[in-house]
Design a protein around this motif. Structure first.
Motif, PDB file in Angstrom:
ATOM      1  N   ARG A 107       0.844  -1.183   0.000  1.00 35.92           N
ATOM      2  CA  ARG A 107       0.000   0.000   0.000  1.00 35.92           C
ATOM      3  C   ARG A 107       0.885   1.240   0.000  1.00 35.92           C
ATOM      4  NH1 ARG A 107      -4.251   2.088   4.609  1.00 35.92           N
ATOM      5  NH2 ARG A 107      -2.284   2.581   5.654  1.00 35.92           N
ATOM      6  N   PHE A 145      -7.610  10.167  -8.709  1.00 31.10           N
ATOM      7  CA  PHE A 145      -8.665  10.125  -7.701  1.00 31.10           C
ATOM      8  C   PHE A 145      -9.051  11.543  -7.337  1.00 31.10           C
ATOM      9  CE2 PHE A 145     -11.157   8.368  -4.358  1.00 31.10           C
ATOM     10  CZ  PHE A 145     -11.025   9.192  -3.261  1.00 31.10           C
ATOM     11  N   GLN A 167      -3.635   0.982  -3.058  1.00 27.83           N
ATOM     12  CA  GLN A 167      -3.516  -0.402  -2.616  1.00 27.83           C
ATOM     13  C   GLN A 167      -3.223  -1.271  -3.817  1.00 27.83           C
ATOM     14  OE1 GLN A 167      -3.735  -1.823   0.579  1.00 27.83           O
ATOM     15  NE2 GLN A 167      -3.072  -3.688  -0.479  1.00 27.83           N
ATOM     16  N   THR A 175      -6.468  -0.443  -6.117  1.00 30.05           N
ATOM     17  CA  THR A 175      -7.571   0.431  -5.740  1.00 30.05           C
ATOM     18  C   THR A 175      -7.014   1.702  -5.112  1.00 30.05           C
ATOM     19  OG1 THR A 175      -7.799  -0.657  -3.586  1.00 30.05           O
ATOM     20  CG2 THR A 175      -9.227  -1.441  -5.360  1.00 30.05           C
ATOM     21  N   THR A 218     -12.651   8.671 -10.620  1.00 35.53           N
ATOM     22  CA  THR A 218     -11.623   7.671 -10.364  1.00 35.53           C
ATOM     23  C   THR A 218     -11.207   7.054 -11.684  1.00 35.53           C
ATOM     24  OG1 THR A 218     -12.600   7.131  -8.220  1.00 35.53           O
ATOM     25  CG2 THR A 218     -11.014   5.574  -9.111  1.00 35.53           C
ATOM     26  N   SER A 258      -7.935   5.027  -2.503  1.00 31.01           N
ATOM     27  CA  SER A 258      -8.817   5.505  -1.453  1.00 31.01           C
ATOM     28  C   SER A 258      -8.155   6.700  -0.780  1.00 31.01           C
ATOM     29  CB  SER A 258      -9.091   4.400  -0.428  1.00 31.01           C
ATOM     30  OG  SER A 258      -7.894   4.000   0.209  1.00 31.01           O
ATOM     31  N   SER A 259      -8.915   7.330   0.104  1.00 32.01           N
ATOM     32  CA  SER A 259      -8.356   8.472   0.818  1.00 32.01           C
ATOM     33  C   SER A 259      -8.793   8.468   2.264  1.00 32.01           C
ATOM     34  CB  SER A 259      -8.761   9.785   0.142  1.00 32.01           C
ATOM     35  OG  SER A 259     -10.160   9.999   0.279  1.00 32.01           O
ATOM     36  N   ASP A 260      -8.035   9.135   3.085  1.00 33.46           N
ATOM     37  CA  ASP A 260      -8.352   9.333   4.495  1.00 33.46           C
ATOM     38  C   ASP A 260      -8.263  10.835   4.729  1.00 33.46           C
ATOM     39  OD1 ASP A 260      -8.279   9.686   7.272  1.00 33.46           O
ATOM     40  OD2 ASP A 260      -7.277   7.780   7.609  1.00 33.46           O
ATOM     41  N   ARG A 268     -11.708  13.185  -4.902  1.00 30.06           N
ATOM     42  CA  ARG A 268     -12.745  12.976  -3.892  1.00 30.06           C
ATOM     43  C   ARG A 268     -13.899  13.952  -4.079  1.00 30.06           C
ATOM     44  NH1 ARG A 268     -12.671  10.695   1.432  1.00 30.06           N
ATOM     45  NH2 ARG A 268     -14.312  11.594   2.740  1.00 30.06           N
TER      46      ARG A 268
END
Length: 124
Positions: free
Chosen positions: A18, A50, A81, A68, A57, A70-72, A52
């Motif tokens: 990751r 990406f 990932q 894949t 995407t 993703s975000s935080d 958000r």
């Protein structure tokens, strides 16, 4: 505007990693983050995009079903990932942003701010 890519390393074929792209000076909630890679002797390739803010995407065909994004938002970080890694995934991976709000997934030439890159080596 700064980006810090990390998480690379040596992994066997079929393994996972990751990658993280930590942003500072702006929020990943409002700006597009792209992942790119450059293998030795090859041109830089766009891997993913990406956004958000508008849900855009993109994944290049060669990684669909394996990678894949993703975000935080609490950590202001975007993740890539990578599963089922193959030797052909070996490259230096970079994250970047165009820092234009609402741009969706822009063409690679629009990305102005780049992280320093993190090396991914897939080998047995």
């Amino acid at each position: 505007v700064q980006l810090q890519a990390s998480g690379g390393g040596l992994v066997q074929p079929g393994g996972s990693l990751r990658l993280s792209c930590a942003a500072s000076g702006f929020s990943v909630d409002y700006y597009t983050i792209g992942w790119f890679r450059q293998a030795p002797g090859k041109e830089r390739e766009g891997v993913s995009c990406f956004s958000r803010s508008d849900g855009s995407t993109y994944l290049v065909d060669s990684v669909k079903g394996r990678f894949t994004v993703s975000s935080d938002n609490a950590k202001n970080t975007v993740y890539l990932q990578m599963n089922s890694l193959k030797p052909e995934d070996t490259a230096v991976y970079y994250c970047a942003t165009d820092h234009v709000p609402g741009s969706g997934c822009p063409p690679p030439r629009k990305y102005e701010y780049w992280g320093q890159g993190t090396l991914v080596t897939v080998s047995s």
